[in-house]
Design a protein around this motif. Structure first.
Motif, short mmCIF file in Angstrom:
data_model
loop_
_atom_site.label_atom_id
_atom_site.label_comp_id
_atom_site.label_asym_id
_atom_site.label_seq_id
_atom_site.Cartn_x
_atom_site.Cartn_y
_atom_site.Cartn_z
N VAL A 101 0.89 -1.16 0.00
CA VAL A 101 0.00 0.00 0.00
C VAL A 101 0.92 1.21 0.00
O VAL A 101 1.62 1.46 0.98
CB VAL A 101 -0.91 0.00 1.25
N GLY A 102 0.97 1.91 -1.12
CA GLY A 102 1.97 2.97 -1.25
C GLY A 102 3.35 2.33 -1.17
O GLY A 102 3.65 1.37 -1.88
N ASP A 103 4.18 2.85 -0.28
CA ASP A 103 5.57 2.37 -0.20
C ASP A 103 5.78 1.28 0.84
O ASP A 103 6.90 0.81 1.03
CB ASP A 103 6.49 3.55 0.15
N VAL A 104 4.71 0.90 1.54
CA VAL A 104 4.91 -0.08 2.62
C VAL A 104 4.09 -1.35 2.38
O VAL A 104 3.12 -1.36 1.62
CB VAL A 104 4.55 0.51 4.01
N LEU A 105 4.52 -2.42 3.06
CA LEU A 105 3.78 -3.67 2.96
C LEU A 105 2.43 -3.54 3.69
O LEU A 105 2.27 -2.73 4.60
CB LEU A 105 4.60 -4.80 3.59
N LEU A 106 1.50 -4.39 3.24
CA LEU A 106 0.13 -4.35 3.77
C LEU A 106 0.08 -4.32 5.30
O LEU A 106 -0.70 -3.57 5.89
CB LEU A 106 -0.63 -5.59 3.25
N ALA A 147 1.08 -7.33 -10.08
CA ALA A 147 0.85 -6.20 -10.99
C ALA A 147 1.28 -4.94 -10.27
O ALA A 147 0.85 -4.69 -9.13
CB ALA A 147 -0.63 -6.10 -11.40
N VAL A 148 2.13 -4.15 -10.91
CA VAL A 148 2.61 -2.93 -10.27
C VAL A 148 2.23 -1.67 -11.05
O VAL A 148 2.54 -0.56 -10.61
CB VAL A 148 4.15 -2.97 -10.04
N SER A 149 1.58 -1.85 -12.21
CA SER A 149 1.21 -0.68 -13.01
C SER A 149 -0.04 -0.99 -13.81
O SER A 149 -0.42 -2.16 -13.97
CB SER A 149 2.34 -0.35 -14.00
N ASN A 150 -0.67 0.06 -14.33
CA ASN A 150 -1.82 -0.16 -15.20
C ASN A 150 -1.42 -0.94 -16.45
O ASN A 150 -2.21 -1.72 -16.99
CB ASN A 150 -2.44 1.19 -15.61
#
Ligand code: ADP
Length: 422
Positions: free
Chosen positions: A132-137, A201-204
C-alpha cells in the motif's frame, strides 16, 4: 439482452468503484443494491451486484454470492467477476477464499486468478506481496483494522489459509512479458494442481497486458483494477458514451453525514462560497427535537435558488463529545437515520440532483429512497460517478445521485459535481 460481464462485489462503495472503472473502460453499467428482483432497468454491458458480505459469516457470504451468480447467469452473463477490496480485506475465515471456491464449484471451473492490485490507488502486488503505497500491507495501518486486520502481506499464504484449493502465483516476470507468457504460466500452474493464482501487478500497463489472458476465464476474482483490461476482450474501447445518463433536471441538494477530512473541507468550501447550509446537531435529535422537519422547512423556500446543503459533518472533538454522550453506534445510527429521512424529504419536495457524502450515510439514503438499481455515469472525481436511479420510496421519481465515500473528492467537489451534470 445479453450481459457481457456479471460482477459480484462484497460491499457497496467497492461496487461503485468497480462500476466506475468499467464505465471508464467503455462498458455501460448498472449497479444493483443486493440481488435484484427484476432484470436491469437499462440496456447495459455489465451489472455489478453490490452485497454486504465482506465480514459476515462465510456460509452467508457464500449463499448471497451464489444467489447473485444465479441472477447474473439468468441475464446471460458471459464472464463473472468477484470484486473485493484492493487491500484484500478478509478475516481468518474468509470470505474471499470461501466465496471464490463456491463460485468456481458452481461454474464448474478449475482455475481462476486473485488479483487485488489497483496501481491507480497505490495498491501493488509483487512476488505475491501486497504493498500500500511504499509499505507492505501489514505496515499500512490495515494491521489495525477493526474488522479485517491484515497482518500478513503475503497473499499466497493469506488466501491458502482460506481455501482448500491449492494457491499459486503468476509472478511479475510472466505478467511483464504479456498475455502469452501469462497463459503459459497458467498452464504450468494448472499442471501442478493450482486452482487459484495470485497475480503480480505494479502498473496499469501490467493490468492491460493481463486482460487478454483472462478472456476465456469463466470467473475472475480481483479488486477493481483488473476491470480496466477486460472491456477490450468484448470488443469495447473507452468512450464517453458509456457513461451517458438521461439529462438532469430539478432542484439540487447535498446531504452529508461524513466526518472525514475531505468532506470537512468540502463543506467548508461550500459555505465559504456563500452556499445555503443547515447543520444537523445530533444532541438535538437525541433530545427529541424533530430535526428532520426543521431541516426540510428550512430547505423548502431555498431550493429554487440553488443547491442547499444539510450536514452533520463535524470536527473530531465535536464528534467525540457526541459519541461520549450518546455512544458511538447509537450516535451514528441516529444521524444516519435523520440524514436519510431528510434526503427522502428533499426528493419528495422536488430535488432531482442529490449528492450524499459518507459511505454508511449513502447506504442509509439509498435504503430510505428505495433505490434498487443505479445506472453509472461519468466520473466526477476519481472513484465517484454520477448515477441515475428510481427512488421507489420517494414517489417513484427518477433522479441523479452521487454517492461519495468520506475521503474522496476535491475541496470544490459539491459545486464541481453540479457543474459536470450541466
Ligand atoms: P465516511 O465515508 O466519511 O466514513 P460514513 O457515513 O461512512 O462517512 O460514516 C460517518 C458516521 O458518522 C455515520 O455513522 C454518521 O451517522 C456518523 N456521524 C455523522 N455526523 C456525526 C456527528 N456530528 N457526531 C457523531 N457521529 C456523526
Amino acid at each position: 439482452m445479453k450481459l457481457l460481464l456479471g460482477c459480484i462485489a462484497d460491499d457497496f462503495t467497492g461496487a461503485t468503484d468497480l462500476a466506475n472503472n468499467l464505465v471508464r473502460a467503455g462498458m455501460r453499467v448498472v449497479q444493483t443494491v443486493g440481488v435484484p428482483a427484476a432484470p436491469p432497468a437499462a440496456e447495459v454491458d455489465a451489472v455489478v451486484v453490490a452485497l454486504k458480505s465482506r465480514t459476515i459469516a462465510p456460509a452467508d457470504a457464500v449463499a448471497q454470492s451464489l444467489a447473485a451468480l444465479h441472477w447474473l447467469r439468468a441475464q446471460g452473463a458471459r464472464q463473472i467477476y468477484f470484486k473485493y477490496c484492493s487491500t484484500f480485506d478478509s478475516t481468518a475465515r474468509g470470505n474471499i477464499g470461501p466465496v471464490a471456491e463456491a463460485l468456481m464449484d458452481a461454474l464448474g471451473c478449475d482455475f481462476t486468478i486473485a488479483a487485488p492490485a489497483f496501481p491507480d490507488n497505490q495498491r501493488t502486488v509483487f512476488k505475491g506481496y501486497l504493498f500500500v503505497g511504499d509499505v507492505l500491507l501489514d505496515e499500512s495501518g490495515m494491521q489495525n483494522h477493526p474488522l479485517t486486520p491484515m497482518t500478513d502481506p503475503n497473499l499466497v499464504r493469506v488466501l491458502q489459509a482460506q481455501t482448500r484449493r491449492k494457491v499459486g502465483l503468476i509472478d511479475h516476470r510472466s505478467v511483464a512479458q504479456g498475455a502469452a507468457a501469462v497463459r503459459e504460466r497458467i498452464a504450468h500452474l494448472r499442471n501442478e494442481g493450482v486452482g487459484i493464482a495470485i497475480v503480480d501487478a505494479v502498473s496499469n500497463d501490467d493490468l492491460l497486458r493481463l486482460g487478454p489472458a483472462l478472456a476465456d476465464m469463466p470467473l475472475v476474482t480481483a479488486g477493481s483494477g483488473v476491470a480496466i483490461g477486460l472491456a477490450a476482450n468484448f470488443g469495447l474501447a473507452p468512450s464517453s458514451t458509456a457513461g451517458t445518463l438521461p439529462p438532469a433536471a430539478g432542484q439540487r441538494a447535498v446531504v452529508s453525514g461524513s466526518c472525514s477530512l475531505a468532506t470537512h473541507r468540502q463543506v467548508q468550501h461550500f459555505i465559504a462560497a456563500g452556499g445555503a447550509a443547515f447543520a444537523v446537531d445530533p444532541l438535538q435529535i437525541a433530545a427529541g427535537v424533530d430535526v428532520v422537519a426543521q431541516a426540510l422547512a428550512w430547505a423548502a423556500p431555498r431550493l429554487d435558488r440553488g443547491p442547499v446543503l444539510v450536514y452533520s459533518t463535524a470536527d473530531p472533538v465535536a464528534v467525540k463529545t457526541v459519541q461520549a454522550r450518546l455512544g458511538v453506534e447509537e450516535a451514528g445510527a441516529m444521524v444516519e437515520h435523520a440524514i436519510a429521512a431528510i434526503a427522502r424529504g428533499l426528493v419528495e419536495r422536488g430535488v432531482r440532483q442529490l449528492i450524499v457524502a459518507g459511505g454508511e450515510t449513502s447506504g442509509a439514503c439509498v435504503q430510505s429512497l428505495g433505490i434498487a438499481q443505479l445506472q453509472i455515469g461519468a466520473q466526477i472525481d476519481p472513484g465517484v460517478p454520477w448515477c441515475h436511479a428510481r427512488a421507489e420510496a420517494a414517489s417513484g421519481v427518477d433522479l441523479h445521485v452521487a454517492l461519495k465515500s468520506g475521503n474522496f473528492g476535491a475541496d470544490d467537489f459539491f459545486s464541481k459535481a453540479f457543474k459536470v451534470l450541466g
